[in-house]
Design a protein around this motif. Structure first.
Motif, PDB file in Angstrom:
ATOM      1  N   ALA A   7       0.811  -1.344  -0.043  1.00 28.17           N
ATOM      2  CA  ALA A   7      -0.103   0.105   0.004  1.00 28.17           C
ATOM      3  C   ALA A   7       0.919   1.177  -0.069  1.00 28.17           C
ATOM      4  CB  ALA A   7      -0.875  -0.097   1.161  1.00 28.17           C
ATOM      5  N   ILE A  38      -8.790   0.526   0.176  1.00 29.08           N
ATOM      6  CA  ILE A  38      -8.195  -0.625   1.056  1.00 29.08           C
ATOM      7  C   ILE A  38      -8.317  -0.407   2.491  1.00 29.08           C
ATOM      8  CG2 ILE A  38      -5.754   0.109   0.802  1.00 29.08           C
ATOM      9  CD1 ILE A  38      -4.700  -2.932   0.807  1.00 29.08           C
ATOM     10  N   THR A  92      -6.603  -0.169  -6.564  1.00 30.93           N
ATOM     11  CA  THR A  92      -5.997  -1.604  -6.312  1.00 30.93           C
ATOM     12  C   THR A  92      -5.717  -2.259  -7.616  1.00 30.93           C
ATOM     13  OG1 THR A  92      -7.269  -1.754  -4.099  1.00 30.93           O
ATOM     14  CG2 THR A  92      -6.523  -3.693  -5.140  1.00 30.93           C
ATOM     15  N   PHE A 108      -1.888  -1.104  -3.604  1.00 30.94           N
ATOM     16  CA  PHE A 108      -2.819   0.080  -3.653  1.00 30.94           C
ATOM     17  C   PHE A 108      -1.884   0.923  -3.978  1.00 30.94           C
ATOM     18  CE2 PHE A 108      -5.001   3.449  -2.061  1.00 30.94           C
ATOM     19  CZ  PHE A 108      -6.227   3.476  -2.579  1.00 30.94           C
TER      20      PHE A 108
END
Length: 219
Positions: free
Chosen positions: A73, A133, A155, A202
């Protein structure tokens, strides 16, 4: 319900037999039949239902599949929350993770949709959607993102897949981007590779990822 009745009947007759010291032969035979018949019926019933479930399942019996995965992420690798309890897993008996960055499919698959990426996210208790997310990290706690450093992010799921699984330890693999990642079903292999490596990112939109699972890197 039938199994419960059989069990209760067996217990009742067993108790009677145990507490009765002097029994006539006919009574002994009746008690024996009262114990053995429910056991036989229960065994046959369990055998029948097990075979029926296996034959009617998508996997035609129990399987043991694996796929490695990583979640990133905004450039930071996330670590799924640690398992708790006796079974040392996050997820369901069929589909879970053991604090090893590996998806485990263990058991009979009734429908292939039960082992899709969507179902994996569901059973491990995270939300990974196209534009956000929501992840419970073992070290960071809850990670909830809908952008990266105020820049639009989404994502993206990248799949490393072996193209010649029959060539043991001489594998060739490709990286593809899964546009409809929710519906992806794991490749049916126990070892990784040739089982999949799945990278979930992400971040800002990109055509490919530079990340790769350690098992694929070694292979």
């Amino acid at each position: 319900e039938g199994l419960g009745v059989a069990l209760i009947t067996t217990v009742v007759f067993s108790v009677i037999s145990f507490k009765s010291k002097k029994l006539k032969n006919k009574t002994k035979i009746l008690l024996y039949l009262g114990i053995s018949i429910p056991v036989i019926i229960a065994t046959l019933y369990l055998s029948y239902t097990t075979i029926a479930i296996n034959l009617n399942s998508a996997s035609k019996g129990p399987v043991h599949w694996h796929a490695d995965f990583e979640v990133w992420a905004c450039g930071q690798k996330l670590d799924l929350k640690d398992p708790e309890g006796l079974f040392n897993r996050v997820g369901s008996p069929l589909f879970h993770e053991h604090n090893d960055n590996r998806m485990h499919v263990e058991g009979v698959i009734k429908e292939l949709e039960d082992v899709s990426l969507h179902d994996f996210f569901k059973v491990i208790g995270v939300t990974i959607e196209k534009n956000n997310i929501d992840f419970l990290d073992a070290n960071l706690g809850r990670v909830l993102l809908n952008n990266c450093n105020s820049k639009k992010a989404e994502t993206q799921v990248f799949l490393y897949r072996v193209t010649n699984p029959e060539k043991t330890k001489k594998w060739k693999f490709e990286q593809i981007k899964l546009e409809e990642f929710d519906n992806y079903i794991l490749s049916p292999y126990t070892a990784v590779p040739p089982g999949d490596c799945i990278i979930i990112e992400f971040d800002q939109k990109k055509p490919e990822t530079q990340h790769i699972c350690e098992t694929y890197k070694v292979a």
